[in-house]
Each structure stands twice: as C-alpha cells, then as structure tokens.
Write a protein that holds these residues in place. Structure first.
Motif, PDB file in Angstrom:
ATOM      1  N   ASP A   9       9.068   1.142   7.837  1.00 52.31           N
ATOM      2  CA  ASP A   9       8.454   1.646   6.606  1.00 52.31           C
ATOM      3  C   ASP A   9       7.770   2.986   6.852  1.00 52.31           C
ATOM      4  O   ASP A   9       7.884   3.901   6.045  1.00 52.31           O
ATOM      5  CB  ASP A   9       7.448   0.642   6.056  1.00 52.31           C
ATOM      6  N   ASP A  10       7.051   3.096   7.965  1.00 55.80           N
ATOM      7  CA  ASP A  10       6.355   4.348   8.271  1.00 55.80           C
ATOM      8  C   ASP A  10       7.327   5.503   8.427  1.00 55.80           C
ATOM      9  O   ASP A  10       7.060   6.616   7.966  1.00 55.80           O
ATOM     10  CB  ASP A  10       5.512   4.208   9.542  1.00 55.80           C
ATOM     11  N   ILE A  13       8.529   6.502   4.944  1.00 56.65           N
ATOM     12  CA  ILE A  13       7.475   7.204   4.208  1.00 56.65           C
ATOM     13  C   ILE A  13       7.365   8.635   4.708  1.00 56.65           C
ATOM     14  O   ILE A  13       7.304   9.583   3.904  1.00 56.65           O
ATOM     15  CB  ILE A  13       6.130   6.469   4.355  1.00 56.65           C
ATOM     16  N   ALA A  42       7.681   4.545  -4.968  1.00 59.67           N
ATOM     17  CA  ALA A  42       7.583   4.018  -3.599  1.00 59.67           C
ATOM     18  C   ALA A  42       6.170   3.519  -3.323  1.00 59.67           C
ATOM     19  O   ALA A  42       5.977   2.461  -2.715  1.00 59.67           O
ATOM     20  CB  ALA A  42       7.990   5.083  -2.591  1.00 59.67           C
ATOM     21  N   GLY A  43       5.186   4.261  -3.789  1.00 60.33           N
ATOM     22  CA  GLY A  43       3.792   3.843  -3.608  1.00 60.33           C
ATOM     23  C   GLY A  43       3.497   2.522  -4.303  1.00 60.33           C
ATOM     24  O   GLY A  43       2.790   1.664  -3.760  1.00 60.33           O
ATOM     25  N   GLN A  45       5.655   0.154  -4.891  1.00 59.09           N
ATOM     26  CA  GLN A  45       6.326  -0.902  -4.135  1.00 59.09           C
ATOM     27  C   GLN A  45       5.550  -1.237  -2.865  1.00 59.09           C
ATOM     28  O   GLN A  45       5.434  -2.414  -2.491  1.00 59.09           O
ATOM     29  CB  GLN A  45       7.750  -0.491  -3.810  1.00 59.09           C
ATOM     30  N   ILE A  46       5.002  -0.238  -2.211  1.00 56.40           N
ATOM     31  CA  ILE A  46       4.187  -0.483  -1.017  1.00 56.40           C
ATOM     32  C   ILE A  46       2.949  -1.288  -1.388  1.00 56.40           C
ATOM     33  O   ILE A  46       2.581  -2.249  -0.703  1.00 56.40           O
ATOM     34  CB  ILE A  46       3.815   0.845  -0.333  1.00 56.40           C
ATOM     35  N   ILE A  50       1.862  -5.008  -0.020  1.00 49.75           N
ATOM     36  CA  ILE A  50       0.562  -5.288   0.608  1.00 49.75           C
ATOM     37  C   ILE A  50      -0.127  -6.444  -0.105  1.00 49.75           C
ATOM     38  O   ILE A  50      -0.664  -7.353   0.531  1.00 49.75           O
ATOM     39  CB  ILE A  50      -0.313  -4.022   0.616  1.00 49.75           C
TER      40      ILE A  50
END
Length: 62
Positions: A9-10, A13, A42-43, A45-46, A50
């Motif tokens: 993921d990182d 991003i 994308a934010g 979905q992140i 979480i």
C-alpha cells in the motif's frame, strides 16, 4: 503477477503522489482535477480499510 509480487500500500501511495506531482506540473487543468479526484477516492478507501481493521481489532488503533 503472483500475490506476493504485488506492491505494498505504501508503495502504491508513493507512486500515486509522485504521478500527481507530474500531472500537476505539466497536465491540463482537467487532468489535474481528475488526478485530485483519484487521490481523494484512494484516501477514502484507505480510511475505510483502517476503520475496518479497527473494528476487527480495537487494540490496533494508530
């Protein structure tokens, strides 16, 4: 591509943010808008991921 070969993921991003910077510098206003919307999605979905992780294991809060 094998499952183990997928980017983290990182990594994804970081790649999206670098690409957005390029689009911001040389893209049309429409391209910049689309890039910002994709980053926003994308934010979201992140954030959902979480929240789901925290719901499964409340002790894993950041």
């Amino acid at each position: 591509m094998a499952i183990d070969d997928r980017p983290t993921d990182d990594t994804m991003i970081d790649a999206c943010l670098r690409l957005h910077e390029i689009v911001r510098k040389i893209g049309t206003p429409e391209m910049v808008l689309i890039s910002r919307l994709l980053l926003f999605q994308a934010g979201l979905q992140i954030a959902d991921a979480i929240k789901a992780d925290e719901a499964r294991d409340p002790s894993s809060e950041r």
